[in-house]
Design a protein around this motif. Structure first.
Motif, PDB file in Angstrom:
ATOM      1  N   THR A   1       0.825  -1.210   0.000  1.00 35.86           N
ATOM      2  CA  THR A   1       0.000   0.000   0.000  1.00 35.86           C
ATOM      3  C   THR A   1       0.860   1.261   0.000  1.00 35.86           C
ATOM      4  OG1 THR A   1      -1.737  -1.186   1.202  1.00 35.86           O
ATOM      5  CG2 THR A   1      -1.870   1.215   1.179  1.00 35.86           C
TER       6      THR A   1
ATOM      7  N   SER B   1      -4.505   8.912  -4.895  1.00 40.31           N
ATOM      8  CA  SER B   1      -4.888   8.362  -6.190  1.00 40.31           C
ATOM      9  C   SER B   1      -4.697   6.855  -6.193  1.00 40.31           C
ATOM     10  CB  SER B   1      -4.041   8.986  -7.296  1.00 40.31           C
ATOM     11  OG  SER B   1      -4.266  10.378  -7.383  1.00 40.31           O
ATOM     12  N   PRO B   2      -5.491   6.120  -6.965  1.00 35.29           N
ATOM     13  CA  PRO B   2      -5.356   4.666  -7.013  1.00 35.29           C
ATOM     14  C   PRO B   2      -4.149   4.234  -7.834  1.00 35.29           C
ATOM     15  CG  PRO B   2      -7.020   5.374  -8.564  1.00 35.29           C
ATOM     16  CD  PRO B   2      -6.606   6.608  -7.806  1.00 35.29           C
ATOM     17  N   TYR B   3      -3.659   3.054  -7.529  1.00 34.45           N
ATOM     18  CA  TYR B   3      -2.622   2.415  -8.329  1.00 34.45           C
ATOM     19  C   TYR B   3      -3.275   1.819  -9.563  1.00 34.45           C
ATOM     20  CZ  TYR B   3       0.636  -1.209  -9.867  1.00 34.45           C
ATOM     21  OH  TYR B   3       1.451  -2.013 -10.622  1.00 34.45           O
ATOM     22  N   ARG B   4      -2.748   2.143 -10.757  1.00 36.11           N
ATOM     23  CA  ARG B   4      -3.346   1.662 -11.997  1.00 36.11           C
ATOM     24  C   ARG B   4      -2.493   0.584 -12.684  1.00 36.11           C
ATOM     25  NH1 ARG B   4      -3.381   7.242 -12.964  1.00 36.11           N
ATOM     26  NH2 ARG B   4      -2.015   6.932 -14.761  1.00 36.11           N
TER      27      ARG B   4
ATOM     28  N   ASN C   1      -6.128  -0.290  -3.132  1.00 31.85           N
ATOM     29  CA  ASN C   1      -6.665   0.993  -3.592  1.00 31.85           C
ATOM     30  C   ASN C   1      -7.737   1.535  -2.650  1.00 31.85           C
ATOM     31  OD1 ASN C   1      -5.048   1.472  -5.839  1.00 31.85           O
ATOM     32  ND2 ASN C   1      -6.374   0.288  -7.209  1.00 31.85           N
TER      33      ASN C   1
ATOM     34  N   GLU D   1      -7.839  -4.135  -5.328  1.00 32.10           N
ATOM     35  CA  GLU D   1      -8.965  -3.318  -4.858  1.00 32.10           C
ATOM     36  C   GLU D   1      -8.816  -2.990  -3.381  1.00 32.10           C
ATOM     37  OE1 GLU D   1     -12.644  -5.231  -5.781  1.00 32.10           O
ATOM     38  OE2 GLU D   1     -12.250  -5.298  -7.942  1.00 32.10           O
TER      39      GLU D   1
ATOM     40  N   LYS E   1      -7.659   5.197  -1.077  1.00 36.44           N
ATOM     41  CA  LYS E   1      -8.806   6.099  -1.195  1.00 36.44           C
ATOM     42  C   LYS E   1      -9.173   6.706   0.146  1.00 36.44           C
ATOM     43  CE  LYS E   1     -13.524   6.367  -3.027  1.00 36.44           C
ATOM     44  NZ  LYS E   1     -14.619   5.607  -3.677  1.00 36.44           N
TER      45      LYS E   1
END
Length: 300
Positions: free
Chosen positions: A62, A120-123, A111, A108, A115
């Motif tokens: 994370t 920002s989320p990991y893409r 992320n 998920e 959140k």
């Protein structure tokens, strides 16, 4: 203009902003000389240097997913000059990319934690590169050679790759983890002579230093002695933690092994920037515990 107008999201890590400030200095000097643009990730956090996972794999993933996402926001590859940071960030990136296909619920979960913190989320859209890989794979050795203004002819350099750069990730497209040549190829490009010695791909002993100090220093001393025996004028490392154990602690290492060493230890950006005509003062070569004067004398 650079050969490819190179631009990176810059992750300097902790050690280069503290105990090895000269690495931060020399990376800035080197990239400026090569006209490589660095966008520093000011909001990035420590990668954990492999210790976070001892408590929780989810913690390591994370924290570093957040670091990776900061680079993804800029749509830039993440660049570091620390092998340990490369190993941790690169391995997390590999693990999460694999999880996107095999265990999306885990990504998920990561992320979801990001959140909650407003991050920002990991893409999984980015790439992690050590500065060595950027020089070899992006800038190119021929282009680097063309920039040399101070050939390092007569300087015998021994590479000390260490652990994380070569073996922390499953996929390394730039080198052979068991018989690497990238640093030696850089040495040749800037006019120096590569020196091969036993131990160049082994651990420096840093991870043991806090709880098995004598064993750590014995390991470091053995590597330095092997490089000296092979005829090296200096060791060059891509890892600031290796630099701490091999340079900063070399006087203590000498006491443990009962032998005088006195071998200068250079950061990779320092060596390359020297060949590009950058002054030793600008590269922080006066900050080392073991004097680098013998290296500079060879270049006069």
């Amino acid at each position: 203009m650079t050969p490819k107008s190179l631009r990176y999201a810059y992750f300097p890590g902790c050690v280069a902003q503290g105990a090895c400030r000269e690495l931060y200095q020399s990376t800035q000097a080197l990239t400026q000389a090569l006209e490589i643009e660095l966008v520093e990730l000011k909001k990035a956090s420590c990668c954990g240097s492999g210790t976070f996972k001892e408590d929780s794999q989810l913690l390591e993933d994370t924290v570093n997913a957040r670091n990776l996402a900061l680079a993804e926001e800029l749509n830039l590859p993440l660049l570091t000059h620390c092998s340990t940071c490369q190993g941790v960030l690169g391995h997390v990136d590999e693990r999460l990319k694999d999880a996107q296909a095999k265990n999306p619920a885990y990504v998920e979960q990561v992320n979801g934690l990001l959140k909650k913190e407003g991050c920002s989320p990991y893409r999984g859209s980015g790439e992690v590169k050590h500065i060595l890989w950027a020089l070899v794979g992006d800038y190119g050795l021929e282009a680097l050679q063309a920039k040399v203004t101070r050939k390092l002819a007569g300087l015998k350099c021994a590479a000390f790759y260490g652990c994380y750069l070569l073996r922390a990730q499953d996929r390394i497209p730039y080198d052979d983890p068991y018989n690497p040549q990238s640093m030696e190829n850089v040495f040749r490009a800037v006019g120096a002579t590569p020196i091969y010695f036993p131990g160049r791909t082994q651990c420096c002993g840093w991870p043991l230093a806090s709880y098995a100090t004598e064993q750590s220093f014995t390991m470091a001393g053995g590597h330095i002695q092997a490089a000296i025996a092979a005829g090296a004028d200096c060791l060059v490392t891509p890892c600031p933690l290796c630099h701490l154990n091999l340079d900063s602690r070399q006087p203590e290492v000498e006491k443990v092994i009962g032998s005088k060493l006195g071998l200068p230890i250079l950061h990779l950006p320092q060596l390359v920037a020297l060949a590009l005509g950058v002054s030793p003062q600008k590269l922080g070569l006066d900050r080392h515990i073991i004097s680098t004067s013998s290296v500079l004398d060879k270049l006069r």
